[in-house]
Motif scaffolding. Structure first.
Motif, PDB file in Angstrom:
ATOM      1  N   PHE A   1      65.132 116.949   7.437  1.00 37.38           N
ATOM      2  CA  PHE A   1      65.606 118.338   7.478  1.00 37.38           C
ATOM      3  C   PHE A   1      67.026 118.408   8.036  1.00 37.38           C
ATOM      4  CE2 PHE A   1      65.905 122.443   9.803  1.00 37.38           C
ATOM      5  CZ  PHE A   1      65.831 123.290   8.713  1.00 37.38           C
ATOM      6  N   VAL A   2      67.257 117.687   9.130  1.00 45.58           N
ATOM      7  CA  VAL A   2      68.586 117.671   9.754  1.00 45.58           C
ATOM      8  C   VAL A   2      69.608 117.033   8.813  1.00 45.58           C
ATOM      9  CG1 VAL A   2      69.968 116.756  11.656  1.00 45.58           C
ATOM     10  CG2 VAL A   2      67.674 117.649  12.104  1.00 45.58           C
ATOM     11  N   ILE A   3      69.224 115.930   8.168  1.00 44.41           N
ATOM     12  CA  ILE A   3      70.124 115.251   7.230  1.00 44.41           C
ATOM     13  C   ILE A   3      70.516 116.181   6.086  1.00 44.41           C
ATOM     14  CG2 ILE A   3      70.223 113.447   5.450  1.00 44.41           C
ATOM     15  CD1 ILE A   3      68.690 111.633   7.376  1.00 44.41           C
ATOM     16  N   ASP A   4      69.547 116.904   5.553  1.00 47.06           N
ATOM     17  CA  ASP A   4      69.836 117.832   4.451  1.00 47.06           C
ATOM     18  C   ASP A   4      70.817 118.923   4.882  1.00 47.06           C
ATOM     19  OD1 ASP A   4      68.276 116.514   2.635  1.00 47.06           O
ATOM     20  OD2 ASP A   4      66.492 117.739   2.969  1.00 47.06           O
ATOM     21  N   ILE A   5      70.671 119.393   6.126  1.00 51.31           N
ATOM     22  CA  ILE A   5      71.589 120.418   6.638  1.00 51.31           C
ATOM     23  C   ILE A   5      73.007 119.862   6.727  1.00 51.31           C
ATOM     24  CG2 ILE A   5      72.230 121.787   8.664  1.00 51.31           C
ATOM     25  CD1 ILE A   5      69.269 122.196   9.226  1.00 51.31           C
ATOM     26  N   VAL A   6      73.147 118.699   7.366  1.00 45.78           N
ATOM     27  CA  VAL A   6      74.469 118.102   7.579  1.00 45.78           C
ATOM     28  C   VAL A   6      75.142 117.763   6.251  1.00 45.78           C
ATOM     29  CG1 VAL A   6      75.716 116.134   8.555  1.00 45.78           C
ATOM     30  CG2 VAL A   6      73.853 117.197   9.847  1.00 45.78           C
ATOM     31  N   ARG A   7      74.381 117.210   5.310  1.00 46.36           N
ATOM     32  CA  ARG A   7      74.956 116.808   4.018  1.00 46.36           C
ATOM     33  C   ARG A   7      75.478 117.989   3.221  1.00 46.36           C
ATOM     34  NH1 ARG A   7      71.138 114.459   0.479  1.00 46.36           N
ATOM     35  NH2 ARG A   7      72.844 113.558  -0.722  1.00 46.36           N
ATOM     36  N   ASN A   8      74.957 119.156   3.497  1.00 48.10           N
ATOM     37  CA  ASN A   8      75.366 120.342   2.736  1.00 48.10           C
ATOM     38  C   ASN A   8      76.360 121.223   3.484  1.00 48.10           C
ATOM     39  OD1 ASN A   8      73.684 120.513   0.097  1.00 48.10           O
ATOM     40  ND2 ASN A   8      72.205 119.867   1.650  1.00 48.10           N
ATOM     41  N   LEU A   9      76.923 120.682   4.572  1.00 44.59           N
ATOM     42  CA  LEU A   9      77.975 121.382   5.308  1.00 44.59           C
ATOM     43  C   LEU A   9      79.322 120.738   4.998  1.00 44.59           C
ATOM     44  CD1 LEU A   9      76.373 121.816   8.862  1.00 44.59           C
ATOM     45  CD2 LEU A   9      76.645 123.571   7.103  1.00 44.59           C
ATOM     46  N   PRO A  10      80.395 121.509   4.939  1.00 42.77           N
ATOM     47  CA  PRO A  10      81.731 120.911   4.753  1.00 42.77           C
ATOM     48  C   PRO A  10      82.115 120.101   5.985  1.00 42.77           C
ATOM     49  CG  PRO A  10      81.755 123.293   4.333  1.00 42.77           C
ATOM     50  CD  PRO A  10      80.445 122.986   4.994  1.00 42.77           C
ATOM     51  N   LEU A  11      82.701 118.943   5.765  1.00 40.30           N
ATOM     52  CA  LEU A  11      83.135 118.109   6.883  1.00 40.30           C
ATOM     53  C   LEU A  11      84.135 118.855   7.757  1.00 40.30           C
ATOM     54  CD1 LEU A  11      83.354 115.517   8.489  1.00 40.30           C
ATOM     55  CD2 LEU A  11      84.904 114.620   6.728  1.00 40.30           C
ATOM     56  N   LEU A  12      85.002 119.639   7.139  1.00 42.95           N
ATOM     57  CA  LEU A  12      85.998 120.384   7.904  1.00 42.95           C
ATOM     58  C   LEU A  12      85.327 121.335   8.891  1.00 42.95           C
ATOM     59  CD1 LEU A  12      89.017 120.792   8.283  1.00 42.95           C
ATOM     60  CD2 LEU A  12      88.945 122.586   6.540  1.00 42.95           C
ATOM     61  N   LEU A  13      84.216 121.943   8.491  1.00 40.27           N
ATOM     62  CA  LEU A  13      83.488 122.839   9.383  1.00 40.27           C
ATOM     63  C   LEU A  13      82.929 122.075  10.580  1.00 40.27           C
ATOM     64  CD1 LEU A  13      82.182 125.569  10.068  1.00 40.27           C
ATOM     65  CD2 LEU A  13      80.257 124.925   8.590  1.00 40.27           C
ATOM     66  N   ILE A  14      82.428 120.872  10.335  1.00 41.57           N
ATOM     67  CA  ILE A  14      81.893 120.051  11.425  1.00 41.57           C
ATOM     68  C   ILE A  14      83.013 119.650  12.384  1.00 41.57           C
ATOM     69  CG2 ILE A  14      80.688 117.905  11.984  1.00 41.57           C
ATOM     70  CD1 ILE A  14      79.319 118.065   9.269  1.00 41.57           C
ATOM     71  N   ILE A  15      84.186 119.342  11.839  1.00 40.98           N
ATOM     72  CA  ILE A  15      85.331 119.006  12.694  1.00 40.98           C
ATOM     73  C   ILE A  15      85.721 120.206  13.555  1.00 40.98           C
ATOM     74  CG2 ILE A  15      87.792 118.418  12.692  1.00 40.98           C
ATOM     75  CD1 ILE A  15      87.278 116.754  10.167  1.00 40.98           C
ATOM     76  N   PHE A  16      85.795 121.387  12.939  1.00 41.24           N
ATOM     77  CA  PHE A  16      86.111 122.609  13.689  1.00 41.24           C
ATOM     78  C   PHE A  16      85.086 122.843  14.790  1.00 41.24           C
ATOM     79  CE2 PHE A  16      88.810 124.487  10.148  1.00 41.24           C
ATOM     80  CZ  PHE A  16      89.955 124.538  10.925  1.00 41.24           C
TER      81      PHE A  16
ATOM     82  N   THR B   1      83.101 120.703  16.277  1.00 38.99           N
ATOM     83  CA  THR B   1      83.176 119.686  17.331  1.00 38.99           C
ATOM     84  C   THR B   1      84.345 119.926  18.273  1.00 38.99           C
ATOM     85  OG1 THR B   1      82.232 118.075  15.782  1.00 38.99           O
ATOM     86  CG2 THR B   1      83.246 117.213  17.772  1.00 38.99           C
ATOM     87  N   TYR B   2      85.485 120.304  17.707  1.00 42.45           N
ATOM     88  CA  TYR B   2      86.696 120.419  18.529  1.00 42.45           C
ATOM     89  C   TYR B   2      86.854 121.794  19.180  1.00 42.45           C
ATOM     90  CZ  TYR B   2      91.562 119.707  19.932  1.00 42.45           C
ATOM     91  OH  TYR B   2      92.718 119.574  20.659  1.00 42.45           O
ATOM     92  N   PHE B   3      86.463 122.855  18.457  1.00 47.39           N
ATOM     93  CA  PHE B   3      86.701 124.208  18.971  1.00 47.39           C
ATOM     94  C   PHE B   3      85.459 124.889  19.547  1.00 47.39           C
ATOM     95  CE2 PHE B   3      90.095 123.752  15.687  1.00 47.39           C
ATOM     96  CZ  PHE B   3      91.184 123.886  16.536  1.00 47.39           C
ATOM     97  N   ALA B   4      84.276 124.602  18.971  1.00 45.38           N
ATOM     98  CA  ALA B   4      83.073 125.303  19.411  1.00 45.38           C
ATOM     99  C   ALA B   4      82.384 124.608  20.584  1.00 45.38           C
ATOM    100  CB  ALA B   4      82.094 125.466  18.250  1.00 45.38           C
ATOM    101  N   LEU B   5      82.284 123.288  20.549  1.00 50.30           N
ATOM    102  CA  LEU B   5      81.602 122.575  21.625  1.00 50.30           C
ATOM    103  C   LEU B   5      82.211 122.818  23.004  1.00 50.30           C
ATOM    104  CD1 LEU B   5      80.523 119.102  20.153  1.00 50.30           C
ATOM    105  CD2 LEU B   5      79.137 121.132  20.610  1.00 50.30           C
ATOM    106  N   PRO B   6      83.552 122.951  23.111  1.00 51.88           N
ATOM    107  CA  PRO B   6      84.113 123.268  24.434  1.00 51.88           C
ATOM    108  C   PRO B   6      83.569 124.559  25.031  1.00 51.88           C
ATOM    109  CG  PRO B   6      85.844 122.472  22.991  1.00 51.88           C
ATOM    110  CD  PRO B   6      84.613 122.642  22.136  1.00 51.88           C
ATOM    111  N   GLN B   7      83.065 125.457  24.176  1.00 50.77           N
ATOM    112  CA  GLN B   7      82.469 126.705  24.677  1.00 50.77           C
ATOM    113  C   GLN B   7      81.208 126.412  25.491  1.00 50.77           C
ATOM    114  OE1 GLN B   7      83.666 129.932  23.738  1.00 50.77           O
ATOM    115  NE2 GLN B   7      85.370 129.057  22.611  1.00 50.77           N
TER     116      GLN B   7
END
Length: 217
Positions: free
Chosen positions: A58-73, A75-81
């Protein structure tokens, strides 16, 4: 020629090569980590542990269908919150590893499925346990079948490092932008040069893969 000689001055080339070094460093770390994690996740998906395999899938299917750019954003901008702050390099590596691990997990699972089921039966009949057969018989054969898709995914990963320019990672594309930001006439020469650099790295990886296929095929 004067524009080319200025654009390709030793200072600019040295600056670009430093960026290429960052690109290669991020790529190598991401490839190593994502392959290790993807291998584990792929095996979990294949074996079919109750509940665990379904949750991983289930987790793999979610990640595979997300844009990599969104994951980068994220990781860098949301996780600091949440209090988890990372440098641009750490954030880029984390995002790439998360995304590529999901991709590689499916490659691993498909590679294992492609191995003749009789191989497992034959290994078990000799007295091997399931995991011994998986380690010594199934995975070595599966890895050979995985070489082409793995290399293709690794090449995509190398090219995807350019997305990290958006979080100011000083990789190859970001440094090229700095150079032609000083003089827009350098834009075409810079793009040509980084295209050549990406091609050399990616083509070298494909050549290594071909040699491995010939040697172990």
């Amino acid at each position: 020629m004067s524009i080319l000689s200025q654009a390709y001055s030793w200072i600019n080339l040295k600056f670009l090569l430093a960026g290429l070094g960052v690109t290669i460093e991020v790529s190598l770390i991401s490839i190593a980590l994502s392959f290790a994690i993807g291998l584990i996740l792929g095996i979990i998906r294949y074996v079919g542990f109750k509940y665990v395999s379904a949750a991983v899938g289930f987790v793999i299917d979610i990640v595979r269908n997300l844009p990599l750019l969104l994951i980068i954003f994220f990781t860098y901008f949301a996780l600091p919150q949440t209090g988890l702050r990372m440098s641009a390099m750490s954030a880029a590596i984390t995002a790439l590893v998360v995304f590529e691990s999901a991709m590689l997990a499916e490659i691993v699972r498909s590679g294992i499925i492609a191995v003749d089921p009789g191989q497992m039966e034959g290994a078990r009949s000799t007295g091997m346990s399931y995991w011994q057969a998986m380690q010594h018989i199934i995975l070595p054969q599966a890895l050979l079948k995985m070489i082409p898709p793995l290399v293709s995914q690794f090449i995509s990963l190398i090219k995807d490092t350019s997305l990290a320019t958006i979080i100011v990672l000083p990789e190859l594309l970001y440094r090229a932008q700095i150079i032609y930001g000083q003089d827009t006439r350098y834009m075409l020469p810079m793009y040509l040069m980084i295209a050549v650099m990406y091609f050399i790295v990616c083509y070298a990886l494909s050549l290594v893969a071909r040699r491995l296929e010939k040697r172990f095929g």
